[in-house]
Design a protein around this motif. Structure first.
Motif, PDB file in Angstrom:
ATOM      1  N   ALA A   9       5.882   5.395  -2.425  1.00 25.62           N
ATOM      2  CA  ALA A   9       4.520   5.843  -2.738  1.00 25.62           C
ATOM      3  C   ALA A   9       3.558   5.525  -1.604  1.00 25.62           C
ATOM      4  CB  ALA A   9       4.046   5.188  -4.038  1.00 25.62           C
ATOM      5  N   HIS A  10       3.699   4.342  -1.025  1.00 27.83           N
ATOM      6  CA  HIS A  10       2.829   3.932   0.086  1.00 27.83           C
ATOM      7  C   HIS A  10       3.023   4.861   1.279  1.00 27.83           C
ATOM      8  CE1 HIS A  10       0.192   0.906   1.881  1.00 27.83           C
ATOM      9  NE2 HIS A  10       0.907   1.035   2.993  1.00 27.83           N
ATOM     10  N   GLY A  11       4.288   5.210   1.551  1.00 28.23           N
ATOM     11  CA  GLY A  11       4.580   6.112   2.647  1.00 28.23           C
ATOM     12  C   GLY A  11       3.999   7.502   2.433  1.00 28.23           C
ATOM     13  N   LEU A  12       4.196   8.050   1.233  1.00 28.50           N
ATOM     14  CA  LEU A  12       3.675   9.383   0.924  1.00 28.50           C
ATOM     15  C   LEU A  12       2.150   9.419   1.036  1.00 28.50           C
ATOM     16  CD1 LEU A  12       5.808  10.536  -2.163  1.00 28.50           C
ATOM     17  CD2 LEU A  12       5.906  11.424   0.176  1.00 28.50           C
ATOM     18  N   ALA A  13       1.506   8.402   0.465  1.00 33.72           N
ATOM     19  CA  ALA A  13       0.041   8.362   0.498  1.00 33.72           C
ATOM     20  C   ALA A  13      -0.476   8.294   1.930  1.00 33.72           C
ATOM     21  CB  ALA A  13      -0.470   7.176  -0.307  1.00 33.72           C
ATOM     22  N   ASN A  14       0.205   7.542   2.788  1.00 33.99           N
ATOM     23  CA  ASN A  14      -0.228   7.401   4.168  1.00 33.99           C
ATOM     24  C   ASN A  14       0.073   8.637   5.013  1.00 33.99           C
ATOM     25  OD1 ASN A  14      -1.448   4.728   5.134  1.00 33.99           O
ATOM     26  ND2 ASN A  14       0.115   4.053   3.693  1.00 33.99           N
TER      27      ASN A  14
ATOM     28  N   GLY B 211       1.730   6.128 -10.339  1.00 35.42           N
ATOM     29  CA  GLY B 211       0.402   5.520 -10.427  1.00 35.42           C
ATOM     30  C   GLY B 211      -0.120   5.050  -9.080  1.00 35.42           C
ATOM     31  N   TYR B 212       0.721   4.335  -8.333  1.00 35.65           N
ATOM     32  CA  TYR B 212       0.262   3.809  -7.040  1.00 35.65           C
ATOM     33  C   TYR B 212       0.029   4.925  -6.033  1.00 35.65           C
ATOM     34  CZ  TYR B 212       0.045   1.130  -2.728  1.00 35.65           C
ATOM     35  OH  TYR B 212      -0.359   0.611  -1.527  1.00 35.65           O
ATOM     36  N   ALA B 213       0.895   5.941  -6.048  1.00 34.43           N
ATOM     37  CA  ALA B 213       0.697   7.079  -5.148  1.00 34.43           C
ATOM     38  C   ALA B 213      -0.659   7.735  -5.400  1.00 34.43           C
ATOM     39  CB  ALA B 213       1.815   8.099  -5.333  1.00 34.43           C
ATOM     40  N   ALA B 214      -1.040   7.829  -6.679  1.00 37.62           N
ATOM     41  CA  ALA B 214      -2.319   8.460  -7.032  1.00 37.62           C
ATOM     42  C   ALA B 214      -3.509   7.602  -6.609  1.00 37.62           C
ATOM     43  CB  ALA B 214      -2.360   8.724  -8.535  1.00 37.62           C
ATOM     44  N   THR B 215      -3.495   6.335  -6.998  1.00 39.28           N
ATOM     45  CA  THR B 215      -4.655   5.475  -6.720  1.00 39.28           C
ATOM     46  C   THR B 215      -4.816   5.186  -5.234  1.00 39.28           C
ATOM     47  OG1 THR B 215      -3.303   3.510  -7.171  1.00 39.28           O
ATOM     48  CG2 THR B 215      -4.607   4.381  -8.989  1.00 39.28           C
ATOM     49  N   TYR B 216      -3.707   4.915  -4.551  1.00 39.88           N
ATOM     50  CA  TYR B 216      -3.821   4.562  -3.132  1.00 39.88           C
ATOM     51  C   TYR B 216      -4.212   5.774  -2.281  1.00 39.88           C
ATOM     52  CZ  TYR B 216      -2.919   2.273   1.315  1.00 39.88           C
ATOM     53  OH  TYR B 216      -3.064   1.737   2.576  1.00 39.88           O
ATOM     54  N   SER B 217      -3.710   6.957  -2.632  1.00 35.83           N
ATOM     55  CA  SER B 217      -4.100   8.156  -1.881  1.00 35.83           C
ATOM     56  C   SER B 217      -5.589   8.444  -2.063  1.00 35.83           C
ATOM     57  CB  SER B 217      -3.269   9.364  -2.327  1.00 35.83           C
ATOM     58  OG  SER B 217      -3.459   9.644  -3.703  1.00 35.83           O
TER      59      SER B 217
END
Length: 256
Positions: free
Chosen positions: A157-162, A75-81
């Motif tokens: 997730a934060h790392g992947l999105a960034n 969820g966080y990976a999706a929304t933050y990206s």
């Protein structure tokens, strides 16, 4: 701008984003309950009556792992990206919201939703199925593990999105990792020891494998060897941390 009133509003906004994401709501709340009910019903005829509660509890513990994976990682990976792709953090910064302030609100919101989801999962499970009552140490250890996984999945997730800063590739990789972990760690009906040898070695690096395979002994108040579990947490935490550091380095070079 960074006052209590703003924090509450931003946390409420983040909670709305999490719940409003159908992937988080379904995979984090509905899906683990469905998997639990389907698998326990499927094995009902193959388990002696005296062992039903233990078998159900083992599956209950295993399926609980899906919640932090889905809500926080997927969820966080999706929304933050999506936010990064649409420059929302930059726009929020122009209105006086610091990055640290926004991250604090996101973390608080994730913890609140994860707690609510786990509560719903536990309530429905104990209402619908015959489950063993845990020892205090068993229940406390599982809760600690779930929140530790939540922290690691948040960093990952934060790392992947960034790294990607786009929804498409971030979510595609997150989905691959999500279902890959589920298969490796016994959450898809296949036990880890039934996998090929090289996949078992990969699974042994993940803390979810240990929780799903042998936590039932601790749940019943028995002894437990925590060392492999701790080592797997350290390994997964290190990988997530390195990925986040790389993402920060990559973005600084891009900006520079």
């Amino acid at each position: 701008m960074n006052n209590k009133k703003s924090t509450k509003k931003l946390v409420a906004y983040e909670i709305y984003n999490i719940i409003g994401n159908p992937f988080s709501s379904f995979f984090g709340i509905v899906f683990p309950i469905l998997m639990l009910l389907i698998i326990t019903n499927a094995i009902k005829g193959d388990v002696p009556k005296s062992m039903v509660a233990q078998a159900n509890t083992t599956i209950f513990i295993t399926m609980s792992l899906i919640t932090p994976m889905a809500i926080i990682f997927l969820g966080y990976a999706a929304t933050y990206s999506q936010e990064l792709e649409n420059d929302i953090p930059l726009r929020m910064g122009l209105f006086g919201f610091s990055e640290r302030f926004m991250m604090r609100a996101k973390i608080i919101a994730q913890v609140i939703v994860l707690t609510a989801a786990l509560a719903i999962y536990t309530l429905v499970s104990y209402t619908a199925l015959d489950l063993e009552i845990p020892s205090f140490s068993g229940a406390a250890t599982l809760v600690i593990c779930l929140y530790l996984m939540g922290v690691i999945f948040f960093i990952l997730a934060h790392g992947l999105a960034n790294i990607f800063r786009k929804f498409g590739p971030t979510y595609a990789l997150a989905m691959i990792l999500y279902f890959g972990i589920m298969v490796l760690c016994g959450m898809m009906g296949i036990q880890t020891d039934q996998l090929p040898g090289f996949l078992q070695k990969i699974a042994a690096l993940l803390p979810m494998s240990y929780v799903s395979s042998d936590f039932i002994d601790l749940w019943q108040g028995g002894s437990y060897n925590f060392m492999p579990l701790i080592q797997s947490f350290l390994f997964m935490g290190a990988i997530s941390g390195i990925l986040l550091l790389y993402a920060n380095y990559k973005n600084r070079r891009t900006v520079g």
